[in-house]
Scaffold this motif. Sequence first.
Motif, PDB file in Angstrom:
ATOM      1  N   LYS A  99       4.574  -5.135 -35.734  1.00 37.20           N
ATOM      2  CA  LYS A  99       5.032  -4.779 -37.075  1.00 37.20           C
ATOM      3  C   LYS A  99       6.400  -4.071 -37.018  1.00 37.20           C
ATOM      4  CE  LYS A  99       3.524  -3.211 -41.356  1.00 37.20           C
ATOM      5  NZ  LYS A  99       2.613  -3.055 -42.346  1.00 37.20           N
ATOM      6  N   CYS A 153       4.881   3.844 -38.653  1.00 34.72           N
ATOM      7  CA  CYS A 153       5.161   4.527 -37.387  1.00 34.72           C
ATOM      8  C   CYS A 153       6.680   4.637 -37.184  1.00 34.72           C
ATOM      9  CB  CYS A 153       4.453   3.884 -36.209  1.00 34.72           C
ATOM     10  SG  CYS A 153       4.808   2.167 -35.983  1.00 34.72           S
ATOM     11  N   GLU A 208      -3.824  -1.982 -39.245  1.00 39.15           N
ATOM     12  CA  GLU A 208      -3.046  -2.484 -38.113  1.00 39.15           C
ATOM     13  C   GLU A 208      -3.744  -2.335 -36.768  1.00 39.15           C
ATOM     14  OE1 GLU A 208      -0.252  -4.182 -38.212  1.00 39.15           O
ATOM     15  OE2 GLU A 208      -0.611  -4.138 -40.350  1.00 39.15           O
ATOM     16  N   GLU A 251      -4.295  -5.907 -31.073  1.00 40.66           N
ATOM     17  CA  GLU A 251      -3.871  -5.384 -29.774  1.00 40.66           C
ATOM     18  C   GLU A 251      -4.767  -4.261 -29.267  1.00 40.66           C
ATOM     19  OE1 GLU A 251       0.286  -4.620 -29.552  1.00 40.66           O
ATOM     20  OE2 GLU A 251       0.757  -6.482 -30.595  1.00 40.66           O
ATOM     21  N   LEU A 277      -2.761   2.329 -40.514  1.00 41.03           N
ATOM     22  CA  LEU A 277      -3.321   2.307 -39.160  1.00 41.03           C
ATOM     23  C   LEU A 277      -4.651   1.583 -39.150  1.00 41.03           C
ATOM     24  CD1 LEU A 277      -2.506   5.842 -37.785  1.00 41.03           C
ATOM     25  CD2 LEU A 277      -1.344   3.693 -37.391  1.00 41.03           C
ATOM     26  N   GLY A 328       4.623   5.302 -31.528  1.00 42.50           N
ATOM     27  CA  GLY A 328       3.647   4.233 -31.302  1.00 42.50           C
ATOM     28  C   GLY A 328       2.684   4.137 -32.475  1.00 42.50           C
ATOM     29  N   LEU A 329       2.210   2.929 -32.714  1.00 37.91           N
ATOM     30  CA  LEU A 329       1.215   2.744 -33.771  1.00 37.91           C
ATOM     31  C   LEU A 329      -0.028   3.555 -33.377  1.00 37.91           C
ATOM     32  CD1 LEU A 329       1.279   0.903 -36.252  1.00 37.91           C
ATOM     33  CD2 LEU A 329       0.011  -0.765 -34.944  1.00 37.91           C
ATOM     34  N   ARG A 384       7.823   5.851 -28.087  1.00 39.23           N
ATOM     35  CA  ARG A 384       6.451   5.384 -28.278  1.00 39.23           C
ATOM     36  C   ARG A 384       5.605   5.704 -27.061  1.00 39.23           C
ATOM     37  NH1 ARG A 384       6.506  -0.494 -30.477  1.00 39.23           N
ATOM     38  NH2 ARG A 384       7.532  -0.997 -28.517  1.00 39.23           N
ATOM     39  N   ARG A 429       5.191  -4.996 -28.221  1.00 40.96           N
ATOM     40  CA  ARG A 429       4.051  -4.139 -28.541  1.00 40.96           C
ATOM     41  C   ARG A 429       4.248  -3.609 -29.963  1.00 40.96           C
ATOM     42  NH1 ARG A 429       2.432   0.639 -24.371  1.00 40.96           N
ATOM     43  NH2 ARG A 429       0.233   0.689 -24.877  1.00 40.96           N
ATOM     44  N   ASP A 430       3.212  -3.537 -30.746  1.00 38.92           N
ATOM     45  CA  ASP A 430       3.277  -3.142 -32.167  1.00 38.92           C
ATOM     46  C   ASP A 430       4.255  -4.067 -32.911  1.00 38.92           C
ATOM     47  OD1 ASP A 430       1.818  -1.002 -31.191  1.00 38.92           O
ATOM     48  OD2 ASP A 430       3.471   0.424 -31.353  1.00 38.92           O
ATOM     49  N   CYS A 464       6.536   0.615 -42.889  1.00 38.14           N
ATOM     50  CA  CYS A 464       6.188   0.585 -41.464  1.00 38.14           C
ATOM     51  C   CYS A 464       5.976   2.026 -40.998  1.00 38.14           C
ATOM     52  CB  CYS A 464       7.342  -0.078 -40.707  1.00 38.14           C
ATOM     53  SG  CYS A 464       6.911  -0.542 -39.047  1.00 38.14           S
TER      54      CYS A 464
END
Length: 375
Positions: A65, A232, A291, A295, A288, A212-213, A183, A62-63, A230
Motif C-alpha cells: 500500500k 503508516c 490491511e 503478508e 490496519l 511499518g504497517l 520501518r 513489503r507493505d 495510507c
Amino acid sequence: MVNENLATQVSRILSKHRLKINDRTLKRFLTALESINDVLTPELIEILVLDNLTIGESYFFRDRKVYNFLRKILPSKSDWTVLSIGCSRGEEVYSFSMVAKEVGANFEITGLDVSPQRIEEAKVGCYKFWSVRFLDENELESFFNKVGDKFCVKSDYRTNVTFTAGNFLSTSFDKKFDIIFARRVLLYVENEGLAIKKMYDLLQDEGLLVLGLGEYFPQVLEIFEPIAECPCVYRKIQRKEIATTAYKNVSEIRKTADFTAKPRAENANVKDESKKLKAQKEVITKTLERELNLEPALRVVEHCLENKKLIEAENFLRKLVHNFPTHYLVWKYLGILEMEKGNVRIAKEYLKKAAFLNHLDDEIWQLLRLTKGNG
Ligand SMILES: C[S@@+](CC[C@H](N)C(=O)[O-])C[C@H]1O[C@@H](n2cnc3c(N)ncnc32)[C@H](O)[C@@H]1O
C-alpha cells in the motif's frame, strides 16, 4: 550459566549502538556465542551482535500500500531526497527506486543500516527467491536479472542509490529529506523518542515519515499527522502549528483537560485535539484491520509450518484461500501443509496450482519433484 565476560562485552556493544534486545533473545544468543567462545575476537563479537540481534528480515515491496501511495504522490514534485533507516539488505531502497523510475520521478535515496554485513549485501543487490516472493512474474522480469538462483537488481534501478553502514542515532547528515523510511527499526532503538525527534529535524517541512504497517508509536503523533489514505505514512507538522494547536499525546491532553482553572476556550481547543487524535487513531486501527491481511498472515503461516503447528497453519490457510484464491504462496503453503500431514496426492494438486500461478519459484518445482509417483 551464561559467561559473565561475554555478557558484559555484548551489553557494552548494545549500549554503544544504543540498541535494545529482549532478555530471552539475549540469553539464547549468549548461549550460542559461548559454544564458539574460543574463536571469538572483540570485532567478531560486534559483527555477530549486529547481525544476529537486529533481525534483518525484509523483502521487496513489503507493505504494498505504501508503494501504491508513493506512485500517486511522486509525480507531484520534481526531485525527491529520501533516507531509508534500517534498510537491511537494500530491499526497501531498491523497491523505492523501482517505483520512482516507473513514474518518472527524479530522486536520490540513501540506505543506512547498523549492520555493515547487510550493507555490503545491499551494494551487491542480488537476492534469493525468498526476498522477492511477493512479486509477480512481470515484476520479476522487469526489475531483475536471473543469475544462477539469484535475482539481481537491474542496473537501471541502481542509479541514484547509495548505501552507508552506521547507526542512525550517531550518524550526521548534511542534507534534509523529503521522505524518511523507518520501518521496523524503532523497535530496536533504545530511545525511540530521540530517534523520532531526529527524524523530524531531518525532514523538510511537510516531509513524510514512513513506518511499518502495524507499527504504532504514540510519540510520532505528537509531531506528525497520519495520512488518511495510507496511515503508516505521516506528514511532519510545522513547528508553528505545534506551538499553536498544542498537538499533545493522550495523557498530556487528559492532564490539561482536568485542569479546571484553564480558560474555557483553551479547554475546548484541547478537547478538539483529543477528538482529532482519537479519530486519527481510529483511522489507523481500521486500516490496519483491513490491511493486516495477506503478508502478515502468510508470515504467521510460515512460522506455524516451521514449528509444526499444523492445525493453526491450516486454520489460517483456509481463510486465506478464501480471500486470496489466486496467490501462489497460499497454494504453496497448502501443499507443504498436506505434505507434512502425509497427504502427498493432495499436496501435489495444490503445488501444481502454485506452479501455474508462479512458475519462477524453484522451491515449488523441488517440492513437486518430491511428490513424483503420487497420482
Ligand atoms: C527488520 S529490519 C527492517 C528492514 C526494512 N526496513 C523493512 O521494513 O523491511 C531492521 C533493520 O534495522 C537495522 N537497525 C536496527 N537499529 C538500527 C539503528 N540504530 N540504525 C540503523 N539501522 C538499525 C537492523 O540492522 C535491521 O537490518
